[in-house]
Design a protein around this motif. Structure first.
Motif, PDB file in Angstrom:
ATOM      1  N   THR A 128       0.912  -1.368   0.010  1.00  0.00           N
ATOM      2  CA  THR A 128       0.140   0.052  -0.011  1.00  0.00           C
ATOM      3  C   THR A 128       0.831   1.312   0.046  1.00  0.00           C
ATOM      4  O   THR A 128       0.386   2.263  -0.644  1.00  0.00           O
ATOM      5  CB  THR A 128      -0.835   0.184   1.327  1.00  0.00           C
ATOM      6  OG1 THR A 128      -2.003  -1.135   0.953  1.00  0.00           O
ATOM      7  CG2 THR A 128      -1.782   1.471   1.384  1.00  0.00           C
ATOM      8  N   ARG A 200      13.367  18.107   9.641  1.00  0.00           N
ATOM      9  CA  ARG A 200      12.079  18.347  10.091  1.00  0.00           C
ATOM     10  C   ARG A 200      11.924  19.919  10.456  1.00  0.00           C
ATOM     11  O   ARG A 200      10.845  20.676   9.994  1.00  0.00           O
ATOM     12  CB  ARG A 200      11.471  17.527  10.971  1.00  0.00           C
ATOM     13  CG  ARG A 200      11.248  16.002  10.375  1.00  0.00           C
ATOM     14  CD  ARG A 200      10.266  15.307  11.589  1.00  0.00           C
ATOM     15  NE  ARG A 200      10.569  13.888  11.237  1.00  0.00           N
ATOM     16  CZ  ARG A 200      10.432  12.905  12.296  1.00  0.00           C
ATOM     17  NH1 ARG A 200      10.231  13.127  13.372  1.00  0.00           N
ATOM     18  NH2 ARG A 200      10.733  11.810  11.837  1.00  0.00           N
ATOM     19  N   THR A 222       3.555  13.217   3.389  1.00  0.00           N
ATOM     20  CA  THR A 222       3.005  12.009   4.170  1.00  0.00           C
ATOM     21  C   THR A 222       2.772  12.220   5.617  1.00  0.00           C
ATOM     22  O   THR A 222       2.322  11.726   6.501  1.00  0.00           O
ATOM     23  CB  THR A 222       4.017  10.807   4.129  1.00  0.00           C
ATOM     24  OG1 THR A 222       5.125  11.046   4.855  1.00  0.00           O
ATOM     25  CG2 THR A 222       4.529  10.631   2.797  1.00  0.00           C
ATOM     26  N   VAL A 247       1.162  11.391   9.896  1.00  0.00           N
ATOM     27  CA  VAL A 247       2.003  11.103  11.053  1.00  0.00           C
ATOM     28  C   VAL A 247       2.206  12.008  11.934  1.00  0.00           C
ATOM     29  O   VAL A 247       2.319  11.657  13.172  1.00  0.00           O
ATOM     30  CB  VAL A 247       3.142  10.161  10.510  1.00  0.00           C
ATOM     31  CG1 VAL A 247       2.929   8.906  10.122  1.00  0.00           C
ATOM     32  CG2 VAL A 247       4.114  11.028   9.509  1.00  0.00           C
ATOM     33  N   SER A 271      -5.793   5.431  -1.286  1.00  0.00           N
ATOM     34  CA  SER A 271      -5.540   4.334  -2.051  1.00  0.00           C
ATOM     35  C   SER A 271      -6.507   3.252  -1.704  1.00  0.00           C
ATOM     36  O   SER A 271      -6.608   2.216  -2.391  1.00  0.00           O
ATOM     37  CB  SER A 271      -3.975   3.750  -1.732  1.00  0.00           C
ATOM     38  OG  SER A 271      -3.893   3.442  -0.237  1.00  0.00           O
TER      39      SER A 271
HETATM   40  P1  NDP Z   1       5.857   5.328   8.004  1.00  0.00           P
HETATM   41  O1  NDP Z   1       5.833   5.091   9.436  1.00  0.00           O
HETATM   42  O2  NDP Z   1       6.713   4.129   7.101  1.00  0.00           O
HETATM   43  O3  NDP Z   1       6.622   6.647   7.656  1.00  0.00           O
HETATM   44  C1  NDP Z   1       6.255   7.789   8.057  1.00  0.00           C
HETATM   45  C2  NDP Z   1       7.718   8.545   8.068  1.00  0.00           C
HETATM   46  O4  NDP Z   1       7.076   9.939   8.684  1.00  0.00           O
HETATM   47  C3  NDP Z   1       8.611   8.318   9.240  1.00  0.00           C
HETATM   48  O5  NDP Z   1       9.373   7.285   8.860  1.00  0.00           O
HETATM   49  C4  NDP Z   1       9.324   9.502   9.573  1.00  0.00           C
HETATM   50  O6  NDP Z   1      10.176   9.636   8.451  1.00  0.00           O
HETATM   51  C5  NDP Z   1       8.172  10.523   9.368  1.00  0.00           C
HETATM   52  N1  NDP Z   1       7.811  10.932  10.695  1.00  0.00           N
HETATM   53  C6  NDP Z   1       7.357  10.143  11.931  1.00  0.00           C
HETATM   54  N2  NDP Z   1       6.794  10.800  12.612  1.00  0.00           N
HETATM   55  C7  NDP Z   1       6.957  12.221  12.290  1.00  0.00           C
HETATM   56  C8  NDP Z   1       6.515  13.634  12.678  1.00  0.00           C
HETATM   57  N3  NDP Z   1       6.052  13.730  14.159  1.00  0.00           N
HETATM   58  N4  NDP Z   1       6.765  14.402  12.149  1.00  0.00           N
HETATM   59  C9  NDP Z   1       7.098  14.440  10.790  1.00  0.00           C
HETATM   60  N5  NDP Z   1       7.572  13.421  10.198  1.00  0.00           N
HETATM   61  C10 NDP Z   1       7.468  12.197  11.061  1.00  0.00           C
HETATM   62  O7  NDP Z   1       4.446   5.410   7.282  1.00  0.00           O
HETATM   63  P2  NDP Z   1       3.934   5.165   5.853  1.00  0.00           P
HETATM   64  O8  NDP Z   1       4.965   5.730   4.932  1.00  0.00           O
HETATM   65  O9  NDP Z   1       3.603   3.901   5.684  1.00  0.00           O
HETATM   66  O10 NDP Z   1       2.699   6.227   5.875  1.00  0.00           O
HETATM   67  C11 NDP Z   1       2.864   7.520   6.136  1.00  0.00           C
HETATM   68  C12 NDP Z   1       1.613   7.992   5.991  1.00  0.00           C
HETATM   69  O11 NDP Z   1       0.722   7.981   4.947  1.00  0.00           O
HETATM   70  C13 NDP Z   1       0.692   7.559   7.292  1.00  0.00           C
HETATM   71  O12 NDP Z   1      -0.058   8.593   7.997  1.00  0.00           O
HETATM   72  C14 NDP Z   1      -0.256   6.532   6.554  1.00  0.00           C
HETATM   73  O13 NDP Z   1      -1.438   6.380   7.396  1.00  0.00           O
HETATM   74  C15 NDP Z   1      -0.491   7.320   5.387  1.00  0.00           C
HETATM   75  N6  NDP Z   1      -1.008   6.445   4.207  1.00  0.00           N
HETATM   76  C16 NDP Z   1      -2.074   6.853   3.449  1.00  0.00           C
HETATM   77  C17 NDP Z   1      -2.507   6.184   2.439  1.00  0.00           C
HETATM   78  C18 NDP Z   1      -3.623   6.711   1.843  1.00  0.00           C
HETATM   79  O14 NDP Z   1      -4.259   6.011   0.781  1.00  0.00           O
HETATM   80  N7  NDP Z   1      -3.966   7.987   1.821  1.00  0.00           N
HETATM   81  C19 NDP Z   1      -1.739   4.994   2.075  1.00  0.00           C
HETATM   82  C20 NDP Z   1      -0.728   4.540   2.829  1.00  0.00           C
HETATM   83  C21 NDP Z   1      -0.286   5.274   3.985  1.00  0.00           C
HETATM   84  P3  NDP Z   1      11.453  10.845   8.511  1.00  0.00           P
HETATM   85  O15 NDP Z   1      12.077  10.217   9.944  1.00  0.00           O
HETATM   86  O16 NDP Z   1      12.484  10.136   7.311  1.00  0.00           O
HETATM   87  O17 NDP Z   1      11.177  11.967   8.712  1.00  0.00           O
END
Ligand code: NDP
Length: 328
Positions: A128, A200, A222, A247, A271
């Motif tokens: 996904t 960030r 995201t 997130v 999606s």
């Molecule tokens: P992951 O947990 O794999 O990735 C999220 C990334 O966001 C983390 O690895 C980190 O990356 C960053 N992050 C985490 N916490 C914070 C914060 N507080 N502030 C800023 N950045 C942060 O999740 P996914 O990639 O699987 O999913 C991401 C989002 O997309 C989720 O909310 C999920 O629900 C959503 N989603 C939506 C879909 C849709 O159809 N609309 C489908 C799939 C996912 P880093 O450390 O590099 O900053």
């Protein structure tokens, strides 16, 4: 038939997870019974595994919004025993027993035939999250984004959606700026194709200002919250941001200014309920002109036994790349 699965249970003490044996007869009714070879770990699975009522209402429950495997039997003529298929989204893993079990039974109109050019494992390294990254890029290009538009910002860049977005955009010739909170993962992001990496804090800077310098030819967000709207304020004239995640926050500290002064677009991306025909088209692209041969760089192999720790990691924002669940 018996199969192994993760089961999340609810008790007075909260939610707990265990690996157990389940029976095919316990699966919900549906057209297609599938032997699941691979699933993947998404942020939403972690929410389901910890009792988030916005994702899963009824427990005990087997999460897993992604599954790829082989049809065992089908009452719908579209599929026959032995067909290789992918199921993502709809209700799978939410209130329908999901891919963290070795079998699923689902309606035929949730099932996509594995396109030629992808194997089952590759489809679940994408899962996904990867599919959603592709959908974001697809929507941005449909709104006019090209490599000449300018650098593209990807937030949550080391996560599932973000890492695939970085890789896909770089492959398509875009200059990618990645936002990450993980200082130790800059080399990983460069390996995926990011040319600039920012923290960030930098992505949040200027949240109190009405507009920011025109910088981005597009953006995949995201995380939501301030980072999302800062990216909107920094879009070049007429460019777009695809919003798919939350997130950081589901709230957006927004004003109309970027929309009425710079003609920019905020595109929604879902999606889950995307109609099957559109899902098929995106999978087809991922199997052909958007094929990512370097997917192994994103893959972290999980088993049912190691899944629980990985669920904790993704909830804490510590996950890097894509967790591939391999069923034995
Ligand atoms: P992951 O947990 O794999 O990735 C999220 C990334 O966001 C983390 O690895 C980190 O990356 C960053 N992050 C985490 N916490 C914070 C914060 N507080 N502030 C800023 N950045 C942060 O999740 P996914 O990639 O699987 O999913 C991401 C989002 O997309 C989720 O909310 C999920 O629900 C959503 N989603 C939506 C879909 C849709 O159809 N609309 C489908 C799939 C996912 P880093 O450390 O590099 O900053």
């Amino acid at each position: 038939m018996s199969f192994k699965a993760m089961l999340v249970e609810k008790s007075d003490d909260g939610f707990s997870r265990k690996i157990t044996t389940r029976e095919t007869d316990e699966l919900p009714p549906g057209d297609v019974l599938i032997q699941v070879a691979y699933s993947s770990l998404n942020y939403k699975d972690a929410l389901s595994a910890t009792g988030n009522p916005g994702v899963t209402r009824n427990y005990p429950h087997t999460p897993g919004i992604d599954a790829a495997g082989t049809v065992i039997s089908s009452s719908d003529n579209t599929f026959g025993a032995g067909d290789e298929v992918i199921v993502i989204g709809f209700d799978l893993g939410m209130n329908t027993s999901g891919g963290f079990g070795q079998q699923i039974r689902v309606p035929a109109d949730w099932v996509v035939a594995l396109p030629q050019g992808l194997d089952l494992q590759q489809s679940m390294v994408l899962g996904t999250a990867g599919f959603t990254a592709a959908l974001c890029v697809h929507k941005l290009e449909a709104a006019g984004m090209t490599p000449d538009s300018g650098p593209v910002l990807v937030t949550g860049a080391t996560g599932g959606v973000g890492s695939v977005a970085v890789m896909l955009l770089a492959k398509l010739g875009y200059e990618v700026t990645a936002v990450t909170g993980k200082a130790e993962q800059h080399d990983f992001l460069r390996q995926l194709g990011a040319s600039t990496i920012i923290g960030r804090d930098e992505a949040r800077a200027g949240a109190d200002r009405p507009m920011l310098k025109e910088t981005w030819g597009g953006a995949v967000d995201t995380v939501g919250g301030e980072i999302l709207f800062n990216a909107v304020k920094g879009l070049k004239y007429g460019c777009s941001l695809a919003a798919c995640g939350l997130v950081d926050s589901p709230a957006i500290p927004a004003s109309v200014l970027p929309f009425i002064l710079r003609n920019v677009n905020l595109l929604g991306v879902d999606s889950v309920q995307l109609p099957l025909a559109q899902k098929q088209r995106i999978w087809q692209k991922l199997a052909t002109e958007w094929q990512l041969p370097e997917l192994d760089a994103l893959k972290r192999t999980l088993t049912l036994d190691s899944l629980s720790d990985a669920i904790d990691e993704i909830l804490q924002g510590r996950m890097v790349g894509r967790g591939l669940l391999v069923h034995d």
